[in-house]
Design a protein around this motif. Sequence first.
Motif, PDB file in Angstrom:
ATOM      1  N   PHE A 124       0.855  -1.400   0.198  1.00  0.00           N
ATOM      2  CA  PHE A 124       0.005  -0.256   0.088  1.00  0.00           C
ATOM      3  C   PHE A 124       0.927   1.208   0.160  1.00  0.00           C
ATOM      4  N   PRO A 125       1.402   1.516  -0.976  1.00  0.00           N
ATOM      5  CA  PRO A 125       2.548   2.702  -0.985  1.00  0.00           C
ATOM      6  C   PRO A 125       1.737   3.979  -1.160  1.00  0.00           C
ATOM      7  N   LEU A 126       2.356   4.951  -0.976  1.00  0.00           N
ATOM      8  CA  LEU A 126       1.716   6.343  -0.635  1.00  0.00           C
ATOM      9  C   LEU A 126       1.720   7.109  -2.049  1.00  0.00           C
ATOM     10  N   TRP A 127       0.630   7.832  -2.313  1.00  0.00           N
ATOM     11  CA  TRP A 127       0.469   8.707  -3.583  1.00  0.00           C
ATOM     12  C   TRP A 127       0.248  10.212  -3.255  1.00  0.00           C
ATOM     13  N   GLU A 128       0.655  10.889  -3.898  1.00  0.00           N
ATOM     14  CA  GLU A 128       0.487  12.629  -3.677  1.00  0.00           C
ATOM     15  C   GLU A 128      -0.935  12.725  -4.642  1.00  0.00           C
ATOM     16  N   VAL A 129      -1.845  13.605  -4.281  1.00  0.00           N
ATOM     17  CA  VAL A 129      -2.984  13.815  -4.912  1.00  0.00           C
ATOM     18  C   VAL A 129      -2.941  15.302  -5.356  1.00  0.00           C
ATOM     19  N   PHE A 130      -3.248  15.488  -6.792  1.00  0.00           N
ATOM     20  CA  PHE A 130      -3.382  16.853  -7.036  1.00  0.00           C
ATOM     21  C   PHE A 130      -4.728  17.189  -7.672  1.00  0.00           C
ATOM     22  N   ILE A 131      -5.337  18.089  -7.566  1.00  0.00           N
ATOM     23  CA  ILE A 131      -6.821  18.267  -8.159  1.00  0.00           C
ATOM     24  C   ILE A 131      -6.636  19.632  -8.757  1.00  0.00           C
ATOM     25  N   ARG A 132      -7.438  19.502  -9.973  1.00  0.00           N
ATOM     26  CA  ARG A 132      -7.711  20.985 -10.680  1.00  0.00           C
ATOM     27  C   ARG A 132      -9.245  21.400 -10.268  1.00  0.00           C
ATOM     28  N   SER A 133      -9.524  22.438  -9.691  1.00  0.00           N
ATOM     29  CA  SER A 133     -10.762  22.713  -9.654  1.00  0.00           C
ATOM     30  C   SER A 133     -11.500  23.360 -10.770  1.00  0.00           C
ATOM     31  N   ARG A 134     -12.837  23.649 -10.871  1.00  0.00           N
ATOM     32  CA  ARG A 134     -13.445  23.926 -11.840  1.00  0.00           C
ATOM     33  C   ARG A 134     -13.000  25.167 -12.479  1.00  0.00           C
ATOM     34  N   SER A 143      -2.401  13.296   0.496  1.00  0.00           N
ATOM     35  CA  SER A 143      -1.813  11.882   0.142  1.00  0.00           C
ATOM     36  C   SER A 143      -2.644  10.921   0.698  1.00  0.00           C
ATOM     37  N   LEU A 144      -2.451   9.852   0.097  1.00  0.00           N
ATOM     38  CA  LEU A 144      -3.402   8.714   0.243  1.00  0.00           C
ATOM     39  C   LEU A 144      -2.687   7.144   0.199  1.00  0.00           C
ATOM     40  N   HIS A 145      -2.983   6.182   0.686  1.00  0.00           N
ATOM     41  CA  HIS A 145      -2.317   4.726   0.410  1.00  0.00           C
ATOM     42  C   HIS A 145      -3.366   4.220  -0.540  1.00  0.00           C
ATOM     43  N   ALA A 146      -2.589   3.465  -1.380  1.00  0.00           N
ATOM     44  CA  ALA A 146      -3.375   2.595  -2.497  1.00  0.00           C
ATOM     45  C   ALA A 146      -2.657   1.726  -3.067  1.00  0.00           C
ATOM     46  N   VAL A 147      -3.145   0.364  -3.633  1.00  0.00           N
ATOM     47  CA  VAL A 147      -2.430  -0.692  -4.087  1.00  0.00           C
ATOM     48  C   VAL A 147      -1.832  -0.409  -5.291  1.00  0.00           C
TER      49      VAL A 147
END
Lengths: 258, 95
Positions: free
Chosen positions: B6-16, B26-30
């Motif tokens: 379950f490695p760590l990921w950085e999340v980037f969001i573009r708003s409307r 960040s979050l953990h995901a397979v």
Amino acid sequence: MTTGSITLSDDPLVRFILRRADDALVLGHRLSEWCGHAPLLEEEMALANIALDHLGQARALYSYAAEVEAAGHDEDAYAYRRDPVDYLNLLLVERPNGDFAHTIVRLWLYSAFMSLWWQAMTASKDAQLAALAARAVKEVAYHLRHASNWVVRLGDGTPESLRRAQTALDLLWPYAGEMLTSQPDEAALTANGIAIDPETLRQPWLQRITSDAAQAALRLPSAPFSQQGGRRGNHSEAMGHLLAELQYMQRAYPGAQW
Amino acid sequence: MASPRFPLWEVFIRSRTGLAHRHVGSLHAVDVASALEAARDLFTRRNEGVSIWVVPSASITASDPAEKSMMFDPASDKIYRHPTFYEVPEDVGHM
């Protein structure tokens, strides 16, 4: 106000709507039982989101059923003041959650069907149901993606996750056929283009399930779809326990609001 | 659950209305697909975005906090690097 259990009209359209509303409410309740227990924080949020989507669908359908039935019932009356025999949900959705694989496999079997069902319902001659379908179809598409991705990861994961996913599929399979089965009292609605015959979705459903199962290295059971009855109000013991929890507050304190 | 599975990921969001993706957490995901789903479920529940990037945290090279003074302190007294010493002609108006 009246506080006892309500009695349902046997109007076919009301029953048609309530069947799907009950599916959504009961599955939403089951998924919400994962709150605080999910294996990952990320999955905790995902399951809660999906539970809330189902609750939203249930509310919209109950409101419409109330309008059609015109018997003075509202969404709370349907949810909190019916006895188990008056609930018309599938046996599949009332099954206890079991482990995570069990919950995911059930969500996958159900969402694979419902994504087809809501898609077909967007063409319903009933404008209200078609509008609800247009919204729900996007939600369910995501539920199916989430569940099927997990099914592949569990099945094609470790020996332990494969064993759990296969066990879940074997246990749930007999319950999966009820949603594919035509209900006699829906024939006229189907003929009028309001409802759809779930039998017509059996093949596409099986195709999707077969293809996902192959990716997940899961074996499709050959057992017959022997467990049916929820659509007619014949429920398993699990349903009584579920409603005891779901209805407790309104049964103990009728009409309570906050 | 930080583990090799379950490695760590950085999340980037573009708003409307946003032009660029912004780091939101960040979050953990397979894997990539699960990371995107988790990012959608965690960070766009309230209509925050129209596009998501996920990046393995391990792919990010960060500056060393121990070198903070060497890296950043020298910029703190170079006020002439800020474009505040130009006279803006009247005709240009608000810049």
